[in-house]
Design a protein around this motif. Structure first.
Motif, mmCIF file in Angstrom:
data_model
loop_
_atom_site.group_PDB
_atom_site.id
_atom_site.type_symbol
_atom_site.label_atom_id
_atom_site.label_comp_id
_atom_site.label_asym_id
_atom_site.label_seq_id
_atom_site.Cartn_x
_atom_site.Cartn_y
_atom_site.Cartn_z
ATOM 1 N N ASP A 96 9.932 11.419 -13.112
ATOM 2 C CA ASP A 96 9.515 10.900 -14.399
ATOM 3 C C ASP A 96 8.777 9.579 -14.180
ATOM 4 O OD1 ASP A 96 9.887 10.797 -17.495
ATOM 5 O OD2 ASP A 96 10.577 8.846 -16.768
ATOM 6 N N GLU A 97 7.530 9.531 -14.603
ATOM 7 C CA GLU A 97 6.697 8.383 -14.262
ATOM 8 C C GLU A 97 7.191 7.089 -14.901
ATOM 9 O OE1 GLU A 97 2.031 7.406 -13.401
ATOM 10 O OE2 GLU A 97 2.597 9.265 -14.386
ATOM 11 N N ALA A 98 7.715 7.165 -16.118
ATOM 12 C CA ALA A 98 8.231 5.950 -16.755
ATOM 13 C C ALA A 98 9.442 5.408 -15.998
ATOM 14 C CB ALA A 98 8.595 6.244 -18.211
ATOM 15 N N SER A 99 10.327 6.310 -15.567
ATOM 16 C CA SER A 99 11.497 5.865 -14.802
ATOM 17 C C SER A 99 11.082 5.282 -13.460
ATOM 18 C CB SER A 99 12.454 7.046 -14.583
ATOM 19 O OG SER A 99 12.954 7.525 -15.801
ATOM 20 N N GLY B 73 20.704 -1.376 2.207
ATOM 21 C CA GLY B 73 19.834 -0.438 1.536
ATOM 22 C C GLY B 73 20.409 -0.036 0.197
ATOM 23 N N ILE B 74 19.599 0.685 -0.576
ATOM 24 C CA ILE B 74 20.034 1.142 -1.886
ATOM 25 C C ILE B 74 19.675 2.611 -2.062
ATOM 26 C CG2 ILE B 74 19.920 -1.101 -3.016
ATOM 27 C CD1 ILE B 74 17.229 -0.312 -4.137
ATOM 28 N N GLN B 75 20.483 3.277 -2.893
ATOM 29 C CA GLN B 75 20.166 4.616 -3.384
ATOM 30 C C GLN B 75 19.789 4.430 -4.848
ATOM 31 O OE1 GLN B 75 23.547 4.206 -2.183
ATOM 32 N NE2 GLN B 75 23.429 5.103 -0.142
ATOM 33 N N ALA B 76 18.545 4.714 -5.184
ATOM 34 C CA ALA B 76 18.000 4.326 -6.480
ATOM 35 C C ALA B 76 17.844 5.519 -7.416
ATOM 36 C CB ALA B 76 16.656 3.633 -6.288
ATOM 37 N N PHE B 77 18.310 5.338 -8.646
ATOM 38 C CA PHE B 77 18.100 6.312 -9.714
ATOM 39 C C PHE B 77 16.778 5.960 -10.390
ATOM 40 C CE2 PHE B 77 22.665 6.135 -9.078
ATOM 41 C CZ PHE B 77 23.068 7.456 -9.166
ATOM 42 N N CYS B 78 15.727 6.690 -10.046
ATOM 43 C CA CYS B 78 14.389 6.365 -10.534
ATOM 44 C C CYS B 78 13.684 7.581 -11.133
ATOM 45 C CB CYS B 78 13.534 5.779 -9.409
ATOM 46 S SG CYS B 78 14.134 4.218 -8.744
ATOM 47 N N PRO C 145 0.802 -1.217 0.000
ATOM 48 C CA PRO C 145 0.000 0.000 0.000
ATOM 49 C C PRO C 145 0.835 1.266 0.000
ATOM 50 C CG PRO C 145 0.260 -0.773 2.223
ATOM 51 C CD PRO C 145 1.036 -1.738 1.352
ATOM 52 N N MET C 146 2.174 1.146 -0.059
ATOM 53 C CA MET C 146 3.020 2.294 0.226
ATOM 54 C C MET C 146 3.296 3.157 -0.992
ATOM 55 S SD MET C 146 5.777 0.617 2.810
ATOM 56 C CE MET C 146 6.371 2.211 3.317
ATOM 57 N N MET C 147 2.955 2.701 -2.202
ATOM 58 C CA MET C 147 3.352 3.433 -3.381
ATOM 59 C C MET C 147 2.155 3.811 -4.250
ATOM 60 S SD MET C 147 6.866 1.517 -4.455
ATOM 61 C CE MET C 147 7.261 2.747 -5.666
ATOM 62 N N PRO C 148 1.509 4.941 -3.994
ATOM 63 C CA PRO C 148 0.466 5.415 -4.884
ATOM 64 C C PRO C 148 1.086 5.839 -6.201
ATOM 65 C CG PRO C 148 1.063 7.131 -3.360
ATOM 66 C CD PRO C 148 1.836 5.899 -2.946
ATOM 67 N N SER C 149 0.256 6.125 -7.186
ATOM 68 C CA SER C 149 0.809 6.540 -8.467
ATOM 69 C C SER C 149 1.585 7.830 -8.298
ATOM 70 C CB SER C 149 -0.306 6.743 -9.494
ATOM 71 O OG SER C 149 -1.022 7.929 -9.205
ATOM 72 N N VAL C 150 2.614 7.975 -9.119
ATOM 73 C CA VAL C 150 3.404 9.189 -9.062
ATOM 74 C C VAL C 150 2.555 10.396 -9.411
ATOM 75 C CG1 VAL C 150 5.323 10.399 -10.131
ATOM 76 C CG2 VAL C 150 5.565 8.008 -9.512
ATOM 77 N N THR C 151 1.622 10.213 -10.348
ATOM 78 C CA THR C 151 0.752 11.327 -10.720
ATOM 79 C C THR C 151 -0.003 11.848 -9.512
ATOM 80 O OG1 THR C 151 0.485 10.429 -12.940
ATOM 81 C CG2 THR C 151 -1.140 12.051 -12.211
ATOM 82 N N THR C 152 -0.540 10.925 -8.708
ATOM 83 C CA THR C 152 -1.271 11.337 -7.510
ATOM 84 C C THR C 152 -0.361 12.060 -6.537
ATOM 85 O OG1 THR C 152 -2.751 9.461 -7.732
ATOM 86 C CG2 THR C 152 -2.631 10.500 -5.565
ATOM 87 N N ALA C 153 0.826 11.486 -6.316
ATOM 88 C CA ALA C 153 1.745 12.102 -5.360
ATOM 89 C C ALA C 153 2.205 13.468 -5.838
ATOM 90 C CB ALA C 153 2.959 11.186 -5.145
ATOM 91 N N LEU C 154 2.535 13.560 -7.115
ATOM 92 C CA LEU C 154 3.036 14.821 -7.625
ATOM 93 C C LEU C 154 1.967 15.899 -7.643
ATOM 94 C CD1 LEU C 154 5.290 13.658 -10.577
ATOM 95 C CD2 LEU C 154 5.979 14.406 -8.322
ATOM 96 N N SER C 155 0.726 15.510 -7.933
ATOM 97 C CA SER C 155 -0.325 16.511 -7.944
ATOM 98 C C SER C 155 -0.527 17.101 -6.566
ATOM 99 C CB SER C 155 -1.638 15.877 -8.435
ATOM 100 O OG SER C 155 -2.088 14.892 -7.530
#
Length: 363
Positions: A94-97, A75-80, A5-15
């Motif tokens: 970037d939503e695709a990334s 842990g990781i540092q992620a380029f996303c 449940p922790m990852m809503p769409s990026v569009t929702t978060a960014l808006s």
């Protein structure tokens, strides 16, 4: 779909974060191991291994799940696809990334590893007015289930080449780190050539096809050709940041590795340092032994190694395991023996390693 449940769409978060940035009371998120206010107040410490990763390589999440590597990565540092907005009004993704990082995120959560998003160059608009970006970063981290953020600002190589520009950058970093800590989030930053930051006018020579390193005033000469600037290391040592991830130890020969290690260990508070290593095929067994032994023996308080880039080369696995265990059961009658793979480590009953003297106590 993104992991629930922790990852809503990026569009929702960014808006919610970028279209209208407002000051809100955010929930308190307690990081499992990052609690920075405890990290630097004598809390018990264990050695940690982190790694940078991208979502574009399916071998990265596979390695996190691989039983052979179990327990190595914390842990990781992620380029996303996360970046600062150039107008200084927030963070955009970037939503695709981001979608390409779904399996990487899930692998981290499945294996108990932390997940930090990487941000690139910090625009001047953010440095001069950090609050909108910080509000955005906190809200995104809480909504996406992040453990923190990691800077990879190589705009001027060092990340800044002159002292005044570095002071301004550090002011942003410290404000950013302090506010992240208040929400249980962490901040790290990849750095290099900090010895080249000088109290001089900013006059980069970036004509032609020069790279950032070639035109930067902090990276265009050998370390020995720069005078020591004590304010740089004072700012680094006193910073609120959780870790400086040292990239100078990526490059060149074993001698240059040792020289870079010496500079940071001797001049920057060791509990702020993480030494980085790069996947390279040209490092010999002796070179690996020397690198790990130097980190182990020269920097007792330094408890962090960062690998660039997942999947990590298998040659690192036995060295990372031995270093992470603090050489328990290894190095009997030999200071170098911990990282001599021809010498087995001693274990006791039930597979537990024996309590043995620390390497520095052996003669």
């Amino acid at each position: 779909p993104l992991p629930a449940p922790m990852m809503p769409s990026v569009t929702t978060a960014l808006s919610a974060v970028l279209i209208c940035i407002v000051s809100v009371a955010l929930p308190q998120k307690r990081s499992r191991v990052w609690a920075a206010t405890q990290q630097h107040e004598g809390a018990s410490k264990s050695r940690r291994v982190m790694a940078w990763a991208t979502g574009s390589n399916p071998l990265a999440p596979n390695q996190l799940r691989n039983a052979t590597w179990s327990g190595v990565f914390d842990g990781i540092q992620a380029f996303c696809g996360a970046s600062f907005r150039s107008d200084g009004l927030g963070i955009e993704i970037d939503e695709a990334s981001w979608a390409s990082c779904v399996d990487l995120f899930q692998a981290a959560k499945d294996t108990g590893a932390e997940f930090h998003l990487v941000l690139g160059n910090v625009p001047d608009a953010v440095v001069s007015n950090p609050q909108p970006t910080i509000d955005s970063a906190i809200k995104l981290a809480m909504e996406l289930g992040l453990d923190g953020w990691s800077l990879d600002d190589e705009y001027d190589c060092a990340p800044r080449s002159t002292l005044q520009r570095f002071r301004d950058w550090m002011n942003f970093v410290d404000i950013f780190a302090s506010e992240l800590h208040s929400h249980g989030l962490a901040l790290s930053a990849a750095v290099q050539a900090m010895f080249g930051i000088q109290d001089v006018p900013y006059t980069p020579d970036c004509g032609g096809n020069k790279s950032a390193a070639e035109c930067s005033q902090a990276c265009d000469r050998l370390p020995s050709q720069y005078p020591f600037q004590p304010e740089v290391t004072e700012l680094m040592s006193n910073s609120r940041i959780d870790r400086w991830l040292v990239m100078d130890t990526y490059y060149f020969t074993t001698a240059r590795f040792l020289d870079a290690l010496d500079w940071y260990v001797e001049n920057v508070s060791n509990d702020r340092l993480g030494m980085a290593m790069m996947n390279r095929d040209d490092i010999t067994d002796d070179g690996l032994l020397a690198r790990f032994y130097a980190i182990h023996s020269k920097a007792e308080q330094m408890d962090w190694i960062n690998i660039f880039l997942l999947p990590a080369n298998d040659m690192y696995l036995p060295y990372l395991r031995r270093w992470k265990s603090n050489c328990k059961g290894c190095g009997i009658q030999s200071r170098l023996g911990c990282f001599d793979l021809t010498v087995s480590c001693t274990t006791g009953g039930h597979g537990k390693e024996l309590e043995l003297p620390k390497l520095r106590d052996l003669v």
